[in-house]
Motif scaffolding. Structure first.
Motif, PDB file in Angstrom:
ATOM      1  N   MET A 174     -12.260   7.032 -18.077  1.00 20.88           N
ATOM      2  CA  MET A 174     -11.214   7.440 -17.152  1.00 20.88           C
ATOM      3  C   MET A 174     -11.637   7.093 -15.720  1.00 20.88           C
ATOM      4  N   LEU A 175     -10.688   6.741 -14.900  1.00 21.58           N
ATOM      5  CA  LEU A 175     -10.950   6.382 -13.509  1.00 21.58           C
ATOM      6  C   LEU A 175     -11.038   7.647 -12.659  1.00 21.58           C
ATOM      7  N   SER A 176     -12.061   7.739 -11.835  1.00 23.24           N
ATOM      8  CA  SER A 176     -12.254   8.935 -11.024  1.00 23.24           C
ATOM      9  C   SER A 176     -11.802   8.699  -9.582  1.00 23.24           C
ATOM     10  N   LEU A 177     -11.519   9.799  -8.907  1.00 29.17           N
ATOM     11  CA  LEU A 177     -11.144   9.726  -7.495  1.00 29.17           C
ATOM     12  C   LEU A 177     -12.268   9.106  -6.681  1.00 29.17           C
ATOM     13  N   ALA A 178     -13.501   9.503  -6.933  1.00 23.05           N
ATOM     14  CA  ALA A 178     -14.634   8.971  -6.170  1.00 23.05           C
ATOM     15  C   ALA A 178     -14.767   7.457  -6.347  1.00 23.05           C
ATOM     16  N   THR A 179     -14.613   6.981  -7.561  1.00 26.70           N
ATOM     17  CA  THR A 179     -14.724   5.542  -7.832  1.00 26.70           C
ATOM     18  C   THR A 179     -13.627   4.756  -7.130  1.00 26.70           C
ATOM     19  N   LEU A 180     -12.402   5.241  -7.239  1.00 25.06           N
ATOM     20  CA  LEU A 180     -11.287   4.503  -6.642  1.00 25.06           C
ATOM     21  C   LEU A 180     -11.329   4.556  -5.117  1.00 25.06           C
ATOM     22  N   MET A 181     -11.734   5.678  -4.534  1.00 31.19           N
ATOM     23  CA  MET A 181     -11.833   5.740  -3.078  1.00 31.19           C
ATOM     24  C   MET A 181     -12.985   4.880  -2.564  1.00 31.19           C
ATOM     25  N   ALA A 182     -14.038   4.737  -3.346  1.00 29.60           N
ATOM     26  CA  ALA A 182     -15.107   3.810  -2.962  1.00 29.60           C
ATOM     27  C   ALA A 182     -14.561   2.384  -2.912  1.00 29.60           C
ATOM     28  N   SER A 183     -13.718   2.029  -3.871  1.00 28.99           N
ATOM     29  CA  SER A 183     -13.081   0.715  -3.867  1.00 28.99           C
ATOM     30  C   SER A 183     -12.169   0.557  -2.653  1.00 28.99           C
ATOM     31  N   GLU A 184     -11.400   1.601  -2.330  1.00 34.10           N
ATOM     32  CA  GLU A 184     -10.514   1.545  -1.164  1.00 34.10           C
ATOM     33  C   GLU A 184     -11.314   1.320   0.128  1.00 34.10           C
ATOM     34  N   ARG A 185     -12.439   1.994   0.251  1.00 31.35           N
ATOM     35  CA  ARG A 185     -13.287   1.816   1.437  1.00 31.35           C
ATOM     36  C   ARG A 185     -13.851   0.401   1.489  1.00 31.35           C
ATOM     37  N   GLU A 186     -14.273  -0.105   0.342  1.00 32.95           N
ATOM     38  CA  GLU A 186     -14.798  -1.473   0.287  1.00 32.95           C
ATOM     39  C   GLU A 186     -13.721  -2.479   0.698  1.00 32.95           C
ATOM     40  N   LEU A 187     -12.501  -2.279   0.222  1.00 31.60           N
ATOM     41  CA  LEU A 187     -11.405  -3.169   0.594  1.00 31.60           C
ATOM     42  C   LEU A 187     -11.090  -3.076   2.080  1.00 31.60           C
ATOM     43  N   ALA A 188     -11.081  -1.870   2.632  1.00 30.15           N
ATOM     44  CA  ALA A 188     -10.761  -1.703   4.056  1.00 30.15           C
ATOM     45  C   ALA A 188     -11.753  -2.436   4.938  1.00 30.15           C
ATOM     46  N   HIS A 189     -12.992  -2.512   4.498  1.00 29.43           N
ATOM     47  CA  HIS A 189     -14.028  -3.161   5.309  1.00 29.43           C
ATOM     48  C   HIS A 189     -14.349  -4.568   4.815  1.00 29.43           C
ATOM     49  N   GLY A 190     -13.627  -5.028   3.800  1.00 31.37           N
ATOM     50  CA  GLY A 190     -13.942  -6.316   3.192  1.00 31.37           C
ATOM     51  C   GLY A 190     -13.186  -7.478   3.794  1.00 31.37           C
ATOM     52  N   ASP A 191     -13.498  -8.645   3.271  1.00 35.07           N
ATOM     53  CA  ASP A 191     -12.837  -9.881   3.673  1.00 35.07           C
ATOM     54  C   ASP A 191     -12.029 -10.415   2.490  1.00 35.07           C
ATOM     55  N   VAL A 221       5.605  -8.456   1.297  1.00 36.12           N
ATOM     56  CA  VAL A 221       4.896  -8.272   0.040  1.00 36.12           C
ATOM     57  C   VAL A 221       3.987  -9.479  -0.122  1.00 36.12           C
ATOM     58  N   LEU A 222       2.688  -9.215  -0.331  1.00 39.64           N
ATOM     59  CA  LEU A 222       1.699 -10.286  -0.418  1.00 39.64           C
ATOM     60  C   LEU A 222       1.118 -10.372  -1.822  1.00 39.64           C
ATOM     61  N   ASP A 223       0.911 -11.602  -2.294  1.00 38.99           N
ATOM     62  CA  ASP A 223       0.157 -11.772  -3.525  1.00 38.99           C
ATOM     63  C   ASP A 223      -1.329 -11.796  -3.155  1.00 38.99           C
ATOM     64  N   VAL A 224      -2.183 -11.951  -4.141  1.00 42.14           N
ATOM     65  CA  VAL A 224      -3.631 -11.869  -3.896  1.00 42.14           C
ATOM     66  C   VAL A 224      -4.071 -12.891  -2.860  1.00 42.14           C
ATOM     67  N   GLU A 225      -3.668 -14.124  -3.019  1.00 47.78           N
ATOM     68  CA  GLU A 225      -4.146 -15.168  -2.112  1.00 47.78           C
ATOM     69  C   GLU A 225      -3.634 -14.968  -0.691  1.00 47.78           C
ATOM     70  N   ALA A 226      -2.378 -14.587  -0.528  1.00 49.25           N
ATOM     71  CA  ALA A 226      -1.839 -14.331   0.814  1.00 49.25           C
ATOM     72  C   ALA A 226      -2.552 -13.144   1.457  1.00 49.25           C
ATOM     73  N   CYS A 227      -2.848 -12.130   0.669  1.00 46.92           N
ATOM     74  CA  CYS A 227      -3.561 -10.967   1.187  1.00 46.92           C
ATOM     75  C   CYS A 227      -4.984 -11.356   1.594  1.00 46.92           C
ATOM     76  N   ALA A 228      -5.649 -12.126   0.765  1.00 50.71           N
ATOM     77  CA  ALA A 228      -7.017 -12.570   1.079  1.00 50.71           C
ATOM     78  C   ALA A 228      -7.046 -13.390   2.369  1.00 50.71           C
ATOM     79  N   ARG A 229      -6.087 -14.280   2.528  1.00 48.54           N
ATOM     80  CA  ARG A 229      -6.027 -15.085   3.766  1.00 48.54           C
ATOM     81  C   ARG A 229      -5.777 -14.191   4.980  1.00 48.54           C
ATOM     82  N   ALA A 230      -4.901 -13.195   4.825  1.00 49.37           N
ATOM     83  CA  ALA A 230      -4.619 -12.266   5.929  1.00 49.37           C
ATOM     84  C   ALA A 230      -5.870 -11.479   6.302  1.00 49.37           C
ATOM     85  N   MET A 231      -6.644 -11.055   5.327  1.00 48.33           N
ATOM     86  CA  MET A 231      -7.864 -10.312   5.621  1.00 48.33           C
ATOM     87  C   MET A 231      -8.893 -11.204   6.317  1.00 48.33           C
ATOM     88  N   ASP A 232      -8.983 -12.452   5.904  1.00 45.58           N
ATOM     89  CA  ASP A 232      -9.913 -13.374   6.572  1.00 45.58           C
ATOM     90  C   ASP A 232      -9.515 -13.616   8.025  1.00 45.58           C
TER      91      ASP A 232
END
Length: 113
Positions: free
Chosen positions: A1-18, A38-49
């Motif tokens: 099962m997915l936990s709150l701690a695991t998913l929020m760690a992912s959210e933090r990684e994404l917020a600070h990621g490229d 609405v962005l697909d994965v590649e458009a989102c990745a380019r926006a983050m870069d």
């Protein structure tokens, strides 16, 4: 099962990621709904870069919404400062397990004004 701690760690990684972070943590068919688009994965990745990093990112009031053994959503408030501008929003992210690893399938932001 997915936990709150695991998913929020992912959210933090994404917020600070490229773009590479997004390509690694999102499903291949993920969608990211941000104000005005609405962005697909590649458009989102380019926006983050192309975006400057958050100088500050705060996550509050996180709640887990279980969706069975292989999926869950997190809902929380976000406040970040980037280039001197503060962004406040309510965010939701839906994750699915793919090969035992949580992957973001759908993310949505509602700005708080």
């Amino acid at each position: 099962m997915l936990s709150l701690a695991t998913l929020m760690a992912s959210e933090r990684e994404l917020a600070h990621g490229d773009g590479a972070t997004y390509r690694r943590l999102l499903t291949e068919d993920a969608l990211v709904v941000v104000p005005g688009m609405v962005l697909d994965v590649e458009a989102c990745a380019r926006a983050m870069d192309a975006s400057p990093p958050w100088e500050r990112a705060d996550f509050a009031d996180a709640a887990l919404v279980p969706m069975g053994a292989a999926a869950a959503a997190v809902v929380y408030t976000f406040e970040g400062v980037r280039s001197g501008t503060t962004y406040r929003a309510v965010l939701s992210s839906t994750y699915v397990l793919r090969d035992g690893v949580p992957r973001l399938a759908l993310h949505q932001q509602t700005p708080v004004t």
